[in-house]
Motif scaffolding. Structure first.
Motif, PDB file in Angstrom:
ATOM      1  N   GLY A 254       0.919  -1.220   0.118  1.00 29.79           N
ATOM      2  CA  GLY A 254      -0.127   0.079   0.066  1.00 29.79           C
ATOM      3  C   GLY A 254       0.802   1.166  -0.016  1.00 29.79           C
ATOM      4  N   PHE A 255       0.230   2.376   0.416  1.00 29.18           N
ATOM      5  CA  PHE A 255       0.851   3.774   0.484  1.00 29.18           C
ATOM      6  C   PHE A 255       0.942   4.069   1.906  1.00 29.18           C
ATOM      7  N   SER A 256       2.028   4.825   2.059  1.00 32.92           N
ATOM      8  CA  SER A 256       2.195   5.456   3.415  1.00 32.92           C
ATOM      9  C   SER A 256       2.181   6.982   3.521  1.00 32.92           C
ATOM     10  N   SER A 257       1.631   7.618   4.434  1.00 29.82           N
ATOM     11  CA  SER A 257       1.621   9.133   4.372  1.00 29.82           C
ATOM     12  C   SER A 257       2.832   9.748   4.514  1.00 29.82           C
ATOM     13  N   ARG A 258       2.979  10.745   3.690  1.00 30.72           N
ATOM     14  CA  ARG A 258       4.395  11.478   4.054  1.00 30.72           C
ATOM     15  C   ARG A 258       4.352  12.793   4.406  1.00 30.72           C
ATOM     16  N   GLY A 259       3.464  13.234   5.098  1.00 31.66           N
ATOM     17  CA  GLY A 259       3.191  14.690   5.491  1.00 31.66           C
ATOM     18  C   GLY A 259       2.466  15.279   4.382  1.00 31.66           C
ATOM     19  N   MET A 260       3.217  16.558   4.312  1.00 39.34           N
ATOM     20  CA  MET A 260       2.694  17.589   3.298  1.00 39.34           C
ATOM     21  C   MET A 260       3.073  16.978   1.855  1.00 39.34           C
ATOM     22  N   ASN A 261       3.981  15.840   1.424  1.00 37.53           N
ATOM     23  CA  ASN A 261       4.011  15.469   0.372  1.00 37.53           C
ATOM     24  C   ASN A 261       3.143  14.498  -0.382  1.00 37.53           C
ATOM     25  N   GLY A 262       1.987  14.143   0.619  1.00 42.87           N
ATOM     26  CA  GLY A 262       1.144  13.398   0.324  1.00 42.87           C
ATOM     27  C   GLY A 262       1.228  11.809   0.307  1.00 42.87           C
ATOM     28  N   LEU A 263       0.833  10.964  -0.411  1.00 43.70           N
ATOM     29  CA  LEU A 263       1.320   9.439  -0.267  1.00 43.70           C
ATOM     30  C   LEU A 263       2.129   9.002  -0.997  1.00 43.70           C
ATOM     31  N   ALA A 264       3.100   7.917  -0.683  1.00 45.16           N
ATOM     32  CA  ALA A 264       4.164   7.499  -1.406  1.00 45.16           C
ATOM     33  C   ALA A 264       3.975   6.049  -1.197  1.00 45.16           C
ATOM     34  N   CYS A 265       4.366   5.495  -2.332  1.00 47.44           N
ATOM     35  CA  CYS A 265       4.384   3.676  -2.326  1.00 47.44           C
ATOM     36  C   CYS A 265       5.403   3.277  -1.398  1.00 47.44           C
ATOM     37  N   ASP A 266       4.974   2.226  -0.698  1.00 49.40           N
ATOM     38  CA  ASP A 266       5.546   1.836   0.458  1.00 49.40           C
ATOM     39  C   ASP A 266       6.435   0.422   0.184  1.00 49.40           C
ATOM     40  N   ARG A 267       7.550   0.355   0.042  1.00 51.12           N
ATOM     41  CA  ARG A 267       8.400  -0.761  -0.550  1.00 51.12           C
ATOM     42  C   ARG A 267       8.484  -1.942   0.576  1.00 51.12           C
ATOM     43  N   PHE A 268       7.940  -1.779   1.634  1.00 49.05           N
ATOM     44  CA  PHE A 268       7.879  -2.687   2.659  1.00 49.05           C
ATOM     45  C   PHE A 268       6.621  -3.310   2.693  1.00 49.05           C
ATOM     46  N   LEU A 269       6.395  -4.720   2.518  1.00 50.17           N
ATOM     47  CA  LEU A 269       5.163  -5.464   2.574  1.00 50.17           C
ATOM     48  C   LEU A 269       4.861  -5.885   3.827  1.00 50.17           C
ATOM     49  N   MET A 270       3.499  -5.695   4.347  1.00 49.46           N
ATOM     50  CA  MET A 270       3.171  -5.961   5.702  1.00 49.46           C
ATOM     51  C   MET A 270       2.778  -7.666   5.676  1.00 49.46           C
ATOM     52  N   VAL A 271       3.448  -8.337   6.565  1.00 49.42           N
ATOM     53  CA  VAL A 271       3.164  -9.901   6.741  1.00 49.42           C
ATOM     54  C   VAL A 271       2.401 -10.217   7.936  1.00 49.42           C
ATOM     55  N   TYR A 272       1.495 -10.814   8.003  1.00 45.51           N
ATOM     56  CA  TYR A 272       0.797 -11.127   9.216  1.00 45.51           C
ATOM     57  C   TYR A 272       0.681 -12.741   9.574  1.00 45.51           C
ATOM     58  N   ASP A 273       0.791 -13.148  10.648  1.00 47.54           N
ATOM     59  CA  ASP A 273       0.621 -14.366  11.189  1.00 47.54           C
ATOM     60  C   ASP A 273      -0.994 -14.633  11.346  1.00 47.54           C
ATOM     61  N   LEU A 274      -1.654 -15.330  10.780  1.00 43.34           N
ATOM     62  CA  LEU A 274      -3.018 -15.616  11.116  1.00 43.34           C
ATOM     63  C   LEU A 274      -3.365 -16.572  12.443  1.00 43.34           C
ATOM     64  N   ARG A 275      -2.213 -17.042  12.771  1.00 44.52           N
ATOM     65  CA  ARG A 275      -2.494 -18.031  13.775  1.00 44.52           C
ATOM     66  C   ARG A 275      -2.393 -17.313  15.099  1.00 44.52           C
ATOM     67  N   MET A 276      -1.423 -16.186  15.160  1.00 42.24           N
ATOM     68  CA  MET A 276      -1.207 -15.446  16.422  1.00 42.24           C
ATOM     69  C   MET A 276      -1.802 -14.129  16.200  1.00 42.24           C
ATOM     70  N   MET A 277      -2.374 -13.923  15.005  1.00 42.63           N
ATOM     71  CA  MET A 277      -3.010 -12.591  14.692  1.00 42.63           C
ATOM     72  C   MET A 277      -2.084 -11.395  15.157  1.00 42.63           C
ATOM     73  N   ARG A 278      -0.868 -11.422  14.564  1.00 42.40           N
ATOM     74  CA  ARG A 278       0.062 -10.345  14.630  1.00 42.40           C
ATOM     75  C   ARG A 278       0.861 -10.122  13.512  1.00 42.40           C
ATOM     76  N   ALA A 279       1.670  -9.018  13.535  1.00 38.96           N
ATOM     77  CA  ALA A 279       2.570  -9.061  12.407  1.00 38.96           C
ATOM     78  C   ALA A 279       3.888  -9.712  12.590  1.00 38.96           C
ATOM     79  N   VAL A 280       4.610  -9.884  11.430  1.00 37.65           N
ATOM     80  CA  VAL A 280       5.873 -10.624  11.497  1.00 37.65           C
ATOM     81  C   VAL A 280       6.826  -9.498  10.853  1.00 37.65           C
ATOM     82  N   THR A 281       8.106  -9.878  10.572  1.00 39.57           N
ATOM     83  CA  THR A 281       8.910  -8.889  10.148  1.00 39.57           C
ATOM     84  C   THR A 281       8.559  -8.506   8.680  1.00 39.57           C
TER      85      THR A 281
END
Length: 1199
Positions: A254-281
């Motif tokens: 997705g996109f992250s907010s960069r303040g006055m610069n608007g939205l920027a494409c985020d090069r970090f993918l968010m990965v979540y473990d559905l067994r523990m319902m929390r984010a991994v690295t």
């Protein structure tokens, strides 16, 4: 044919896209296709884009570009989708146009316009068509482009995503604060659920949840049934562009907010473990991610796609490698859509220039693992002459067209006498019909001799045998197919009977043709009705019939209570069939029944896959155990006073129970003895050699089965390990009814039974010859001719009567006994008892229908006295609604080629005397008093009825207005005949949803005292809201605001009213009582559909009757049962007024005017403001009816 949905611009394409009929023409280039789109692509002679072999180098396991085509140049491709059933790739563009391409060569398959105004946002393929979601509508088309349905959304809708939850249900979401559940069968929205965060742009699902991706950057996990939010991931601070789920992992970009610069494409993918319902690295990638998908092959690979065409593959829990970045050649265009095939072998990209790119990891790509064959249009045949090779010897001269002259006669011109049609000669009329025929004018009338099927005249001059059909039947289990195939004939009365439905349903079906007795049959079309024969068996055991009708408890699903209600209907019926729908509904809710495999799917019943012989024996054991437990629970608190005796002893235990002593002897000498109660016994047959079968008496095998001795491994407490033990079973008392499961479930047991029946038959005829090993029929072998009496004993092994005794040494003795003889006084003093055969249940093998179950029952004197007023005992065959008297030897005959024994019941002679056979109705007036609603949100202010006071309790003859509303559980199954008419195979299964009763007299006349909504645990496929007024959620206790009750609670109220003797007034009550599963005597029913009906004329709706006679306009948008019940009461008052005013002539005159008005109006009620269309009243004033209605409403309002 309707071509409105096809693309109007197809003619603008160049011939190269469609192919040329003239092979000599050069293919021309479409001017709208740019040079960038044609790099590495050439056009073949058929005009389809194909790959240049020299430029394609695919490495196995590595994704590379396989093909590219220009769908519509310059129009962005907004959606791509791989067909889930066929080898097709679908695309939709910004102008609402859809196209499909076949196979890896991407030849154009179809192209048509879906939406003229909006872009296509998502595509999903079904078995029969393809769904296209746009901003304001959902459209389903065939793969050729014809419209199946076009559903517009609510005003202001902005749909973006859809998700299929099952084969007929989908969920849609968009840029608003709700999601919609949609039923594809009814093409209607079933519910609309408000979401906390608006903007559902993406939806995915797993086995536990469905996931909603919001424009705010959050991902919510929702329950598949309730749609409630179970968890929430705050993935990105700006917005969400895509996410996917696989196994226990969820990855999002997705996109992250960069303040006055608007939205920027985020090069970090968010990965979540559905067994523990929390984010991994988080996973860092080297491209700007816009799309991502899991492509699970050997590992859970992720494909990350950027808008500029860069593609990277990486592991969701590893590090991304720069070497894994590939590029999609878009010619400078931006990627707008992306999809992965179900086989994970192909990727599809759609760009902003109208191009579609196909990538694959193999040259021979397959979109699905098992694709069905695609149907193509027939090729265009050009009307041209073939070039003829005159030198070929076999050249057909018929290829040369020759003119036809009138002077020459063709060989096919037959003379007129030879081509004159002649009708087939009709068969001769039966002489008995001619002898008994009475002539009136030129028409003859005679009674049906029942020698031929009704309404059918076979075109066979010779005499036909009607009892059997001539067909080859291959025997199924337990006989198997090891032997030579024989012709086995199943007599007509034993075959599976079916109801033929017409436009009138069951009204014109002749049940009397199948049942000429006064006993009631059972209808077979209900799910799990295979147990109908055993229900009849339990009914004709007098102590059980009385026990369950005296039983009443507070459990919602109690089989003993439901059997009591059903047996009450069987008592009241005078030959008309009943249905066990409520009993089977309760039966399906019992967890033990499902665990034992007793609940059959519809497909198993229709295809005959169920092993009915084994199934009915398991059902026999289950029902006896269940009734024993339920009738033992009478010591607990009762919901209704007047239930059966409060002693802990069960009548089932006294009737079927047998105290059994089980002894286990270890080889160390340790003996363990346990005592238990058993309700039935299972037959155990000795091992036998098919080439030398020994003779055994049935009583000998029965004794060994009851007093069973066998060796098995068991735990020995003395040895402290499993040891070989000898287990012995002995009985300490004899039951009143001995129940035997025959366990003839394989070819070996069937062959043993056949051999013993042959031995018994030969012994009865003074012969002794061993039956052949192949089990062939010995009829007439060695030239022996048997007389009729001896022939009746063929296939009979079981005795009609046997004597059983427990000796002083506690050993069991069983011997055959002549049926007509009684015991001596000395034998009775020794404890001997005679057991008579009273029930046999065989499994009938029929390859055409899958087989069925019937019952032979010896009906006792008490039943004949109640039904027919005679003192008599008789054997009957019960085959669902077919009931026929049979001989006692036929009940004991088992030709295992088609009639396999399943269950036997032996009853102790004169066992009834020790039981109280009186029935005390346990339903009291307290059932009509105030009760709590099951609905959590129901309030007193929402009450639509006023319960009866003690002073208002109904008396015999009082009027009660009744109406019921229903929902559909299963749609009807029908087929189209060759003449275009519809034939109903299985009717729709209905369930009662609302029952209303209104007062029919007194100061509160017209005020309802029952208005119950019936809670159901079964899935409703159609609420029939237009006709029933029932909406989704009305029957759900969690969200309903209605007065919600159980079916059993409302059923008891109606039963009390019926037993009191009230008269029910309503419109179409016959169907209402049928679905509720009630049997009401005809003199207690006043049906306005028949009061205002002329013979051989159509039935008239309640709405038209109310408009014509009462000046009332009812059922405007939906039906309301309170309004319908009140209207039926007023119509009955009007009928009485007409009858008193002028008698039959006045009623006939009013009906004649009614039908004349109906024909003029086409039976349609005008709108309420059409004052000029008021009906012209007959003689007298009808204002009393309308005034009565208004006063009822005013009184209800004051209450």
């Amino acid at each position: 044919m309707n071509f409105d949905g096809l693309d109007q611009g197809m003619g603008d394409y160049s011939p190269t896209l469609h192919g040329s009929l003239d092979t000599g023409m050069e293919p021309s280039m479409d001017p709208r296709i740019t040079q960038n789109m044609m790099q590495g692509v050439e056009m073949d002679s058929e005009g389809l884009a194909v790959e240049v072999p020299e430029s394609v180098h695919l490495l196995e396991g590595m994704f590379s570009e396989l093909h590219s085509v220009a769908a519509e140049v310059g129009i962005p491709v907004t959606a791509t989708h791989f067909d889930l059933q066929e080898e097709l790739l679908w695309m939709g563009n910004h102008r609402g146009h859809a196209s499909s391409f076949f196979g890896p060569t991407m030849g154009r398959y179809s192209s048509f316009q879906v939406n003229s105004a909006d872009d296509i946002r998502q595509i999903h393929s079904l078995e029969t068509g393809v769904l296209f979601l746009s901003k304001t509508n959902l459209k389903c088309c065939t793969r050729g482009g014809f419209v199946m349905f076009d559903y517009p959304m609510d005003e202001g809708a902005d749909m973006h995503s859809l998700l299929m939850t099952d084969t007929n249900t989908l969920i849609m979401g968009g840029l608003h604060n709700y999601i919609v559940e949609f039923d594809l069968n009814t093409v209607q929205e079933t519910q609309k659920v408000t979401v906390e965060m608006p903007g559902v742009a993406i939806m995915r699902q797993s086995s536990r949840f469905f996931f909603c991706g919001h424009t705010s950057g959050k991902v919510t996990l929702r329950d598949m049934r309730t749609f409630k939010t179970e968890h929430e991931f705050d993935a990105f601070s700006g917005s969400l562009s895509d996410f996917d789920v696989h196994g226990n992992l969820l990855a999002a970009c997705g996109f992250s907010s960069r303040g006055m610069n608007g939205l920027a494409c985020d090069r970090f993918l968010m990965v979540y473990d559905l067994r523990m319902m929390r984010a991994v690295t988080p996973l860092q990638v080297h491209v700007d991610p816009l799309f991502l998908r899991f492509i699970p092959t050997y590992t859970s690979r992720l494909a990350i796609i950027s808008q500029s065409g860069q593609c990277q593959f990486c592991e969701p829990t590893g590090l991304a490698n720069v070497a894994d970045v590939f590029h999609v050649n878009t010619g400078g265009q931006l990627l707008m859509s992306f999809d992965v095939s179900s086989s994970k072998q192909a990727l599809a990209f759609g760009d902003s220039g109208g191009g579609v790119h196909l990538w694959s990891d193999a040259p021979e790509v397959s979109y699905n693992d098992y694709s069905r064959e695609t149907e193509f249009a027939h090729p265009c045949l050009v009307d041209s002459l073939h070039q003829l090779d005159w030198n070929h010897e076999l050249l057909p001269l018929s290829l040369i067209p020759t003119p036809l002259t009138s002077a020459e006669q063709l060989l096919s011109d037959w003379p007129t006498p030879m081509v004159t049609p002649r009708p087939r000669r009709s068969p001769a009329v039966d002489p008995e019909i001619l002898r008994t025929m009475k002539t009136v004018g030129f028409i003859g009338y005679a009674a049906n001799q029942r020698t031929r099927p009704r309404n059918q005249v076979p075109y066979k001059i010779k005499e036909v045998e009607l009892d059997y059909d001539n067909y080859n039947q291959v025997p199924e289990s337990p006989i198997g197919r090891e032997e030579e195939t024989h012709l086995y004939m199943v007599p007509k009365k034993y075959r599976k009977v079916t109801i033929k439905y017409s436009k009138l349903g069951l009204e014109d079906f002749d049940f009397k043709h199948y049942n000429r007795t006064l006993f009631a049959g059972l209808e077979p079309h209900i799910p799990n009705a295979y147990c109908n024969c055993m229900i009849q068996v339990l009914y004709f055991l007098e102590p059980i019939r009385c026990l369950v009708q005296n039983h009443l408890c507070q459990k919602e699903f109690c089989l003993a209570c439901e059997l009591g209600f059903l047996f009450h209907m069987l008592d009241l019926s005078r030959g008309d069939p009943c249905q066990a729908s409520n009993f089977l509904r309760a039966f399906r809710t019992i967890p033990e029944a499902s665990a034992l495999g007793l609940i059959l799917a519809d497909s198993d019943e229709q295809t005959g896959k169920a092993r009915l012989g084994r199934l009915i024996q398991s059902w026999n054991r289950f029902i006896l155990t269940q009734l024993h437990q339920e009738t033992q629970e009478q010591e607990g608190p009762q919901a209704y006073r007047g239930a059966s005796s409060s002693s802990g002893e069960s009548v089932i235990g006294r009737l079927f129970g047998c105290e059994v002593e089980n002894s286990s002897l270890c080889r160390c000498g340790k003996e363990t003895v346990r005592t238990s109660l058993t309700l039935l016994f299972t037959m155990h047959y000795p091992e036998h050699n098919p080439h030398a079968v020994k003779e055994h008496d049935f009583v000998e095998i029965l004794k060994k089965s009851i007093c069973l001795e066998q060796s098995t491994q068991a735990w020995c407490e003395n040895c402290e390990k499993y040891q070989p033990t000898v287990q012995t079973r002995n009985i300490r008392c004899l039951p009143d009814v001995l129940v035997i499961n025959c366990e003839v479930n394989s070819a070996k047991e069937a062959e043993f039974w056949r051999a013993q029946a042959e031995y018994a038959f030969n012994k009865a005829n003074g012969l002794f010859s061993s039956p052949t090993s192949s089990g062939e029929d010995m009829r007439g072998s060695e030239g022996i001719t048997f007389n009729t009496r001896a022939e009746d004993l063929r296939h009979v092994w079981i005795p009609l009567t046997m004597k059983m005794t427990i000796s002083k040494t506690q050993s069991l003795e069983v011997v055959n006994w002549p049926e007509a003889e009684e015991l001596s006084t000395a034998e009775e003093e020794d404890g001997a008892c005679l057991f008579d055969l009273v029930v046999t249940v065989p499994h009938l093998l029929d390859a055409r229908t899958g087989g069925n179950l019937v019952a032979h029952i010896k009906v006792g004197e008490t039943y004949h006295v109640r039904k027919e007023g005679v003192t008599h005992q008789q054997w009957y065959l019960f085959n669902d609604f077919l009931i026929e008297p049979v001989d006692k030897t036929e009940a004991a005959q088992f030709d295992v080629n088609w009639k396999v024994p399943a269950i036997l019941y032996y009853a102790k002679r004169n066992y009834h005397s020790k039981y109280d056979l009186r029935i005390k109705n346990p339903i009291e007036a307290s059932v009509l008093l105030t009760e709590a609603s099951l609905a959590r949100k129901q309030r007193k202010s929402h009450a639509t009825f006023i319960p009866l006071m003690v002073s208002e309790m109904p008396q015999a003859g009082d009027l009660v207005g009744l109406d019921a509303e229903f929902v559909t559980l299963n749609q009807e199954e029908a087929e189209l005949r060759s003449d275009g008419t519809k034939s109903t195979i299985k009717p729709s299964q209905m369930s009662v949803a609302r029952i209303t009763c209104v007062r029919g007299q007194g100061t509160n006349e017209g005020v309802p005292f029952i208005d119950d909504y019936i809670s159901t645990q079964e899935q409703v496929v159609d609420y029939l809201t237009q006709y029933s007024g029932i909406k989704p959620g009305d029957l759900d206790a969690k969200i309903s605001s209605k007065h919600l009750t159980t079916l059993k609670s409302t059923y008891l109220k109606l039963r009390f009213l019926i037993d009191t003797g009230v008269r029910f007034v309503g419109h179409g009550l016959q169907k209402d009582f049928r679905v509720i599963n009630l049997l009401v005597l005809k003199d207690q029913v006043v049906d306005t559909v028949y009061l205002f009906h002329m013979p051989r004329k159509r039935m008239i709706s309640l709405r038209f009757l109310a408009w014509y006679f009462l000046d009332l306009n009812i059922q405007g948008e939906t039906h309301d049962s309170i309004e319908d019940a009140r209207t039926a009461l007023q119509l009955y008052r009007k009928y009485l007024e007409l009858s008193r005013g002028g008698g039959t002539d006045e009623v006939r005159k009013a009906l004649k005017g009614l039908y004349e008005k109906g024909r003029k109006m086409d039976w349609k009620v005008p709108e309420a403001d059409a004052g000029s269309m008021r009906p012209a009243r007959a003689k007298g004033s009808w204002r009393n009816g309308r005034g009565s209605n208004e006063s009822c409403r005013m009184r209800a309002r004051r209450r």
